[in-house]
Scaffold this active site. Sequence first.
Site, PDB file in Angstrom:
ATOM      1  N   LEU A 117       0.843  -1.199   0.000  1.00 35.48           N
ATOM      2  CA  LEU A 117       0.000   0.000   0.000  1.00 35.48           C
ATOM      3  C   LEU A 117       0.873   1.241   0.000  1.00 35.48           C
ATOM      4  O   LEU A 117       2.008   1.217   0.493  1.00 35.48           O
ATOM      5  CB  LEU A 117      -0.881   0.031   1.255  1.00 35.48           C
ATOM      6  N   LYS A 155      -3.712  -1.544  11.450  1.00 36.44           N
ATOM      7  CA  LYS A 155      -2.721  -2.159  10.558  1.00 36.44           C
ATOM      8  C   LYS A 155      -1.788  -3.008  11.417  1.00 36.44           C
ATOM      9  O   LYS A 155      -0.955  -2.483  12.154  1.00 36.44           O
ATOM     10  CB  LYS A 155      -1.943  -1.081   9.815  1.00 36.44           C
ATOM     11  N   ARG A 176       3.192 -13.869   1.112  1.00 38.41           N
ATOM     12  CA  ARG A 176       3.146 -12.847   0.074  1.00 38.41           C
ATOM     13  C   ARG A 176       4.234 -13.100  -0.980  1.00 38.41           C
ATOM     14  O   ARG A 176       4.015 -12.884  -2.161  1.00 38.41           O
ATOM     15  CB  ARG A 176       3.334 -11.476   0.731  1.00 38.41           C
ATOM     16  N   GLU A 213      -3.340 -11.205   8.345  1.00 34.60           N
ATOM     17  CA  GLU A 213      -2.006 -11.050   8.893  1.00 34.60           C
ATOM     18  C   GLU A 213      -1.798 -12.082   9.994  1.00 34.60           C
ATOM     19  O   GLU A 213      -2.650 -12.229  10.873  1.00 34.60           O
ATOM     20  CB  GLU A 213      -1.908  -9.626   9.469  1.00 34.60           C
ATOM     21  N   LYS A 329      -9.626   2.126   3.577  1.00 35.34           N
ATOM     22  CA  LYS A 329     -10.014   1.538   2.289  1.00 35.34           C
ATOM     23  C   LYS A 329     -11.411   1.999   1.909  1.00 35.34           C
ATOM     24  O   LYS A 329     -12.281   2.114   2.774  1.00 35.34           O
ATOM     25  CB  LYS A 329     -10.053   0.004   2.397  1.00 35.34           C
ATOM     26  N   LYS A 353       0.652   5.548   8.612  1.00 38.52           N
ATOM     27  CA  LYS A 353       1.664   4.971   9.517  1.00 38.52           C
ATOM     28  C   LYS A 353       1.864   5.868  10.725  1.00 38.52           C
ATOM     29  O   LYS A 353       2.072   7.076  10.577  1.00 38.52           O
ATOM     30  CB  LYS A 353       3.009   4.842   8.783  1.00 38.52           C
ATOM     31  N   CYS A 447      36.586 -11.439  26.131  1.00 38.36           N
ATOM     32  CA  CYS A 447      35.408 -11.569  26.985  1.00 38.36           C
ATOM     33  C   CYS A 447      35.519 -10.589  28.155  1.00 38.36           C
ATOM     34  O   CYS A 447      36.540 -10.569  28.851  1.00 38.36           O
ATOM     35  CB  CYS A 447      35.305 -12.997  27.498  1.00 38.36           C
ATOM     36  N   CYS A 465      32.250 -16.211  23.730  1.00 41.73           N
ATOM     37  CA  CYS A 465      33.411 -16.469  24.554  1.00 41.73           C
ATOM     38  C   CYS A 465      33.576 -17.984  24.587  1.00 41.73           C
ATOM     39  O   CYS A 465      32.686 -18.699  25.036  1.00 41.73           O
ATOM     40  CB  CYS A 465      33.190 -15.929  25.969  1.00 41.73           C
TER      41      CYS A 465
HETATM   42  S1  IVH Z   1      -5.438  -4.338   3.331  1.00 38.26           S
HETATM   43  C1  IVH Z   1      -4.938  -4.788  -1.308  1.00 38.26           C
HETATM   44  N1  IVH Z   1      -5.670  -4.294   5.935  1.00 38.26           N
HETATM   45  O1  IVH Z   1      -0.072  -3.985   5.451  1.00 38.26           O
HETATM   46  C2  IVH Z   1      -5.116  -4.351   0.121  1.00 38.26           C
HETATM   47  N2  IVH Z   1      -3.511  -4.672   5.031  1.00 38.26           N
HETATM   48  O2  IVH Z   1       1.466  -2.026   3.816  1.00 38.26           O
HETATM   49  C3  IVH Z   1      -4.558  -5.331   1.044  1.00 38.26           C
HETATM   50  N3  IVH Z   1      -1.771  -5.049   6.719  1.00 38.26           N
HETATM   51  O3  IVH Z   1       0.550  -6.028   2.678  1.00 38.26           O
HETATM   52  C4  IVH Z   1      -4.107  -4.765   2.321  1.00 38.26           C
HETATM   53  N4  IVH Z   1      -3.071  -4.852   8.472  1.00 38.26           N
HETATM   54  O4  IVH Z   1       0.283  -7.145   4.968  1.00 38.26           O
HETATM   55  C5  IVH Z   1      -4.827  -4.433   4.901  1.00 38.26           C
HETATM   56  N5  IVH Z   1      -6.059  -4.256   8.219  1.00 38.26           N
HETATM   57  C6  IVH Z   1      -5.213  -4.402   7.193  1.00 38.26           C
HETATM   58  C7  IVH Z   1      -3.837  -4.673   7.379  1.00 38.26           C
HETATM   59  C8  IVH Z   1      -3.017  -4.793   6.265  1.00 38.26           C
HETATM   60  C9  IVH Z   1      -1.838  -5.077   8.050  1.00 38.26           C
HETATM   61  C10 IVH Z   1      -0.520  -5.210   5.947  1.00 38.26           C
HETATM   62  C11 IVH Z   1      -0.651  -6.114   4.766  1.00 38.26           C
HETATM   63  C12 IVH Z   1      -0.222  -5.293   3.582  1.00 38.26           C
HETATM   64  C13 IVH Z   1       0.565  -4.211   4.215  1.00 38.26           C
HETATM   65  C14 IVH Z   1       0.540  -2.969   3.370  1.00 38.26           C
END
Ligand code: IVH
Length: 716
Positions: A117, A155, A176, A213, A329, A353, A447, A465
């Site tokens: 993302l 996240k 992935r 995740e 989203k 972030k 050491c 050591c």
């Molecule tokens: S949605 C196509 N939702 O963050 C959209 N991703 O920086 C799919 N991640 O690769 C991602 N929590 O591994 C989504 N609630 C969440 C998430 C999440 C962690 C990770 C995921 C992604 C990465 C992107």
Amino acid sequence: MEGISLGPVVQLVRTLACHARGRGFESRPDRLPLSREAAAKRIDELVREIAEHDYRYYVLAQPIISDSEYDRLVRELKELEEAYPELRRPDSPTQRVGGTVTKEFPVVPHRRPMLSLDNAYDRRELEAFHTKLLRYLKAQLTDLAEPLLYIAQLKIDGVAVSLHYENGIFVRGLTRGDGEKGDDITANLRTVRSLPLHLQTPNPPPFIEVRGEIYMDRKDFLALNQQREEIGEAPFMNPRNATAGSLKLQDSAEVARRRLRLWAYYLEADEEGSLPASDYERMHLLKKWGFPVIETLPPSPLPEVWDFITHWEKEKEKLSFDIDGVVIKLDAWPLREKAGFTAKAPRWAIAYKYQPEQAITQLKGITYQVGRTGYITPVAELAPVRLSGTIVKRASLYNYDEIKRLDLHLGDWVVVEKSGEIIPKVIRALPERRDIFAKPVEPPTACPECGTLLVQAPGEVGRYCPNYRHCPPQVIGRLEHFVSRKAMNIQGLGEKILKKLYEAGLVETFSDLYRLTPDKLRSLEGFAEKLPEKLVAEIQASRQVPYERVLYALGIRHVGETAAQKIAEAFPHIEALLSAPEEELASVHGIGEVIARSVRTFLDDPENQAEIEALRAAGLQFEKKASKREGPLAGKRFLISGKFEGISREALKSYIIEHGGIYASSVSQNLDYLVVGADMGPSKKARAEALGVRMITLQELEALVGKPVEVWLSRD
Ligand code: IVH
């Protein structure tokens, strides 16, 4: 959204379970208890019922049956699957314990690329994302409904996976990888308890893909690191690294022990029309099907998304796992399709972030800690600084490579950070503020404890050591491990006392412990009058500790409790182990090359051999006791209560087991004998009386066995 209620079904199924047992299923394992047809039906019921309990326990955290009731269901299922292996289902919960060993994970293309993302770091960047998306959509749609609605989700800082379900059954799980194709880690993922092995619905879609995740709770991460340090393995840097490392393990049984968890956040199907157009509703569906779904804000305009972001920035430390931001989203899938993707990320989502809390301070110096296995950990000594509400004075630097990577100089101004992890870390130095005469931190050559020149094992970053035998923290650390609860379980020998014994020249090797006498102990300053006898009795009682725990207690690098058990099973006598070639060791299920080499190196050392010999002479167990179910106490269940003069509980327990008895965990109807000592608790007594359990004295127990409990009185 609540989990669907299966209460009445569970009740009914449980009644059936009682009937199955009532037919004498457990007591006549030599005969097939159920016809194939009945077994198939019962297996179906059990798989469903256990999945329901897993869901209640691991996803909802609201179990409705006790652990022992749960274990009984699993045992029944296991026995049926053993009787009819062809009836074992791919979604059977018995697969959760792992057992498959994969040499190399097959690489499988993703149905659709797993993209990353774009990121936003402040409100302005988030608004820019929204404006751009709105413009992009308006250019294509004249009737765009405004405002745009987003869902927002925590996240999770873990490892992304893609999960495939065919006709409701979990069939494949991929990492992935490079985004286009990933590793097939299905067997490892089956061990994740909160991952549903089948969907909780009678009519599942023919195919769905769920993304989510895999992560580790902070407390599980800390416990794992502690275990690793105990067996001389380098700790993981954070829960995410620990998760990634665990998912790549070849032995799924080991993965099962890592307590990995899942948060789901994405659902698609082959027949998209069958799924709701709102992503929020898809999250509901995932929940209904049994997935743990991460905290999600219902479809909302941007200002509310911002509130969600700021709320969780304040609250995130209260979560049991690490998050590094919020994912925003578009809720409507038709709009997502219109928005589409750039080369590297969807246009309809962004990751906000959080900035980890940072502080700037000065590096005062580096100290080096020496662990039990001689592993040297550099620690940054910092000028005290306030960070996330605590005063930070030290930060871990993991190993010397990390110092090189950071190009640290003594006296440097450094940025320290605390991002979820409990231990702060040094992120970077500020070379622009460096004194021109500042000296780079040199790797330690000797050491800090014993002055021996350090070595670097090939292929490993850390330094060691090598003065295994005489470096004080190694000697004491090794003794501490030897006496610890999971090893020889000798109580009353803490670090302080061990240090004292070592400094007095009384104990350096394990076998020295067995040469201690009350008089020798009394000669030490500060030993209370009564303590010496008790301590010596404790030490002597540990001679009954079984072989596999003795192997663990030896503190061979990389040999944890499980490895020790596996080795003891494969080589039930120390003689066999002493002469086992490395390849033979490595071929044992669950023992890899690293462990095999480490064991061989240890056993090839003549001093270690002499020590093993000395321990054998002292009476420790170097032979695996077959479970002596034929002994005089065969098959009978015992429990002890109260105190027995001169005999520890551990010794008495070993005595019972050694003669074929089963050691029970509580007073219940199944108990055959309660061995009663002095000062027994009144409630236990009342319960035993109420249940009609026979109570016997130590003397009566000895009469049953026909042999007294051996007691080692200290003699000079
Ligand atoms: S949605 C196509 N939702 O963050 C959209 N991703 O920086 C799919 N991640 O690769 C991602 N929590 O591994 C989504 N609630 C969440 C998430 C999440 C962690 C990770 C995921 C992604 C990465 C992107």
